[in-house]
Write a protein that holds these residues in place. Sequence first.
Motif, mmCIF file in Angstrom:
data_model
loop_
_atom_site.group_PDB
_atom_site.id
_atom_site.type_symbol
_atom_site.label_atom_id
_atom_site.label_comp_id
_atom_site.label_asym_id
_atom_site.label_seq_id
_atom_site.Cartn_x
_atom_site.Cartn_y
_atom_site.Cartn_z
ATOM 1 N N VAL A 184 -2.427 -4.528 -3.165
ATOM 2 C CA VAL A 184 -1.245 -4.110 -2.415
ATOM 3 C C VAL A 184 -0.452 -5.384 -2.128
ATOM 4 O O VAL A 184 -0.913 -6.267 -1.405
ATOM 5 N N LEU A 210 -7.330 2.229 -0.375
ATOM 6 C CA LEU A 210 -6.074 1.707 0.183
ATOM 7 C C LEU A 210 -5.273 2.795 0.898
ATOM 8 O O LEU A 210 -4.557 2.513 1.866
ATOM 9 N N MET A 211 -5.419 4.028 0.454
ATOM 10 C CA MET A 211 -4.744 5.112 1.172
ATOM 11 C C MET A 211 -5.390 5.321 2.546
ATOM 12 O O MET A 211 -4.690 5.569 3.534
ATOM 13 N N TRP A 217 -6.800 3.005 4.330
ATOM 14 C CA TRP A 217 -6.351 1.878 5.154
ATOM 15 C C TRP A 217 -4.925 2.124 5.664
ATOM 16 O O TRP A 217 -4.623 1.870 6.828
ATOM 17 N N LYS A 218 -4.082 2.655 4.815
ATOM 18 C CA LYS A 218 -2.711 2.955 5.240
ATOM 19 C C LYS A 218 -2.705 3.907 6.438
ATOM 20 O O LYS A 218 -1.842 3.825 7.307
ATOM 21 N N HIS A 252 -3.530 0.586 12.399
ATOM 22 C CA HIS A 252 -2.696 -0.005 11.348
ATOM 23 C C HIS A 252 -1.337 0.700 11.289
ATOM 24 O O HIS A 252 -0.308 0.077 11.043
ATOM 25 N N MET A 253 -1.340 2.002 11.564
ATOM 26 C CA MET A 253 -0.073 2.736 11.572
ATOM 27 C C MET A 253 0.856 2.226 12.669
ATOM 28 O O MET A 253 2.072 2.132 12.473
ATOM 29 N N GLN A 277 2.332 -0.927 11.413
ATOM 30 C CA GLN A 277 3.375 -0.631 10.424
ATOM 31 C C GLN A 277 4.687 -0.252 11.117
ATOM 32 O O GLN A 277 5.779 -0.671 10.723
ATOM 33 N N LEU A 282 6.710 -3.202 -0.654
ATOM 34 C CA LEU A 282 5.272 -2.990 -0.803
ATOM 35 C C LEU A 282 5.026 -2.363 -2.166
ATOM 36 O O LEU A 282 5.672 -1.371 -2.516
#
Lengths: 112, 112
Positions: free
Chosen positions: B15, B71-72, B74-75, B80-81, B84, B97
């Motif tokens: 990423v 990775l999805m 983690w998103k 983390h949200m 973001q 990204l």
Amino acid sequence: MPDFAPLPDPPYYAVIFTALRRDDGDPGYSAMADKMFDLAKQQPGYIGVESTCSKDGLGITVSYWTDEAALMNWKAVSEHMLAQQLGRKRWYSHYTLRIAKVERHYDGPEGR
Amino acid sequence: MPDFAPLPDPPYYAVIFTALRRDDGDPGYSAMADKMFDLAKQQPGYIGVESTCSKDGLGITVSYWTDEAALMNWKAVSEHMLAQQLGRKRWYSHYTLRIAKVERHYDGPEGR
């Protein structure tokens, strides 16, 4: 050099080059780096480059290419080969290079 | 944080997050960044991260993951949200990204 590379429709290729510089202050380094950025731009299949380096000498440069043939051609350009050789012998204490196919992307912040 | 991420057998995912910070000197930023590096490490499928930022505020952070599901996930991690969201609202004037599948890699210099 602009900060951000364009975002063409995927897929396209990214070459992720992470490198730690030796602390030798070689003035030839930044001249060669500038020359390589200029030369890369002239290659077929070049999309763009994003590059940054911290003050402790860790740099990440990501160059973007339309396809694998384009990045292999760039690897083989003779002046670039000389830069690669100097990088190995003189400038970098360690580096990694990864070839990756970009499957999707987005940008932000939304609404600006 | 170590400078270089491990090199597991490809394929794996990268990423590539390129971001230009707003020049607001928000002290909350680096605390959040540190927290996110720590939190990412604890996620399933995390391989490693490479990150650098120049003094003019352009940063490139590449995180590496075993597969797309990792990775999805983690998103979608809630803390983390929040990061973001703050990134979009407060910290970054622009970012891109890219999700890319690493097909091969090497490191150097040879012989060291």
